[in-house]
Write an enzyme that holds these catalytic residues in place. Structure first.
Site, short mmCIF file in Angstrom:
data_model
loop_
_atom_site.label_atom_id
_atom_site.label_comp_id
_atom_site.label_asym_id
_atom_site.label_seq_id
_atom_site.Cartn_x
_atom_site.Cartn_y
_atom_site.Cartn_z
N ASP A 10 0.87 -1.17 0.00
CA ASP A 10 0.00 0.00 0.00
C ASP A 10 0.92 1.24 0.00
OD1 ASP A 10 -2.26 1.76 0.63
OD2 ASP A 10 -1.30 1.88 2.61
N ASP A 12 -0.06 5.22 0.88
CA ASP A 12 -0.21 6.21 1.96
C ASP A 12 -0.36 5.50 3.32
OD1 ASP A 12 -0.12 8.78 2.86
OD2 ASP A 12 -1.90 9.45 1.76
MG LIG Z 1 -2.68 3.14 3.61
#
Ligand SMILES: [Mg+2]
Length: 255
Positions: A10, A12
């Protein structure tokens, strides 16, 4: 630790926070690359193209090829192509979605679409929402890049794509098919594009309800990091646990 061929990160809250890289993840990714492991990035952000996203990562000292970045826009375009072939599409969205749809061979139209695709659009208008609702009511397939109802900015939480897709659902009574995490099409698209087997893949993320849930649903190993949304202490409330849970990725690879 098992040797994985494909590490799916992932972005952010896992690789960076806003514009700030998370140093432990950056050095972990560097070590993975030195070992020859595959590194991929899986993001619900539909606004950026993989090229834009690669440039953003490069500014943080992380080398990534556009092919290694799976966005919800790219997976949306792949999903439509796989299930319907190239289609006339009414699109609400930004450059990342436009580019993904067009590179997959879909046509972006204003009249008589066979699919309505909704991604984040910071220039959204009543007209666009009305056009999309009318097409969905007329029977066009309804696909949304992701279901995030809000996303964090410097000012706080602001409406995300799920809020707009939800508005069209409310107006039409038709629920969209969601592509982004916690749904599995992005991981499926990565596996398809790169010939990856599930047992070779691991999903790494900070958010249990999107990243870890997507990995569990897809049937791959998962690694939760305590650098973003879900705190390690809150994992206990979920029935299914990630394969691994760490404070950060600092020092995880010793060799
Ligand atoms: Mg995230």
């Amino acid at each position: 630790m098992k040797e994985y061929r494909a590490w799916c990160f992932d972005l952010d809250g896992t690789v960076y926070r806003g514009a700030e890289p998370i140093p432990e993840t950056v050095s972990f990714i560097r070590k993975l690359r030195e070992k020859g492991a595959g590194v991929f990035f899986v993001t619900n952000n539909s606004a950026l193209t993989p090229e834009n996203q690669a440039e953003k990562l490069a500014r943080m000292g992380i080398a990534a090829a556009p092919e290694e970045i799976m966005t919800s826009s790219v997976a949306t375009a792949d999903h439509l192509l796989k299930n319907h072939g190239p289609l006339p599409v009414y699109m609400i969205g930004e450059e990342g979605l436009r580019t993904a749809l067009m590179s997959a061979g879909h046509r972006i139209v204003q009249e008589s679409p066979e699919a309505v695709v909704v991604g984040i659009d910071r220039g959204i208008t009543y007209d666009k929402l009305a056009n999309a609702s009318l097409a969905v009511s007329a029977g066009a397939a309804f696909v949304a890049t992701n279901s995030d109802k809000a996303y964090p900015t410097e000012r706080g939480l602001v409406p995300g794509n799920g809020a707009f897709a939800g508005l069209i659902e409310l107006a039409t009574g038709v629920a969209p098919f969601y592509i982004g995490k916690p749904a599995v099409p992005m991981l499926q698209a990565l596996a398809d594009r790169h010939g990856l087997k599930k047992e070779e893949m691991i999903m790494v993320g900070d958010n249990y309800e999107t990243d870890i849930t997507a990995g569990i649903r897809f049937g791959i190993d998962t690694l939760h990091v305590d650098t973003g949304v879900t705190r390690t202490g809150d994992l206990a409330k979920y029935e299914e646990q990630p394969t691994y849970a760490l404070g950060s990725l600092d020092g995880w690879i010793e060799n």
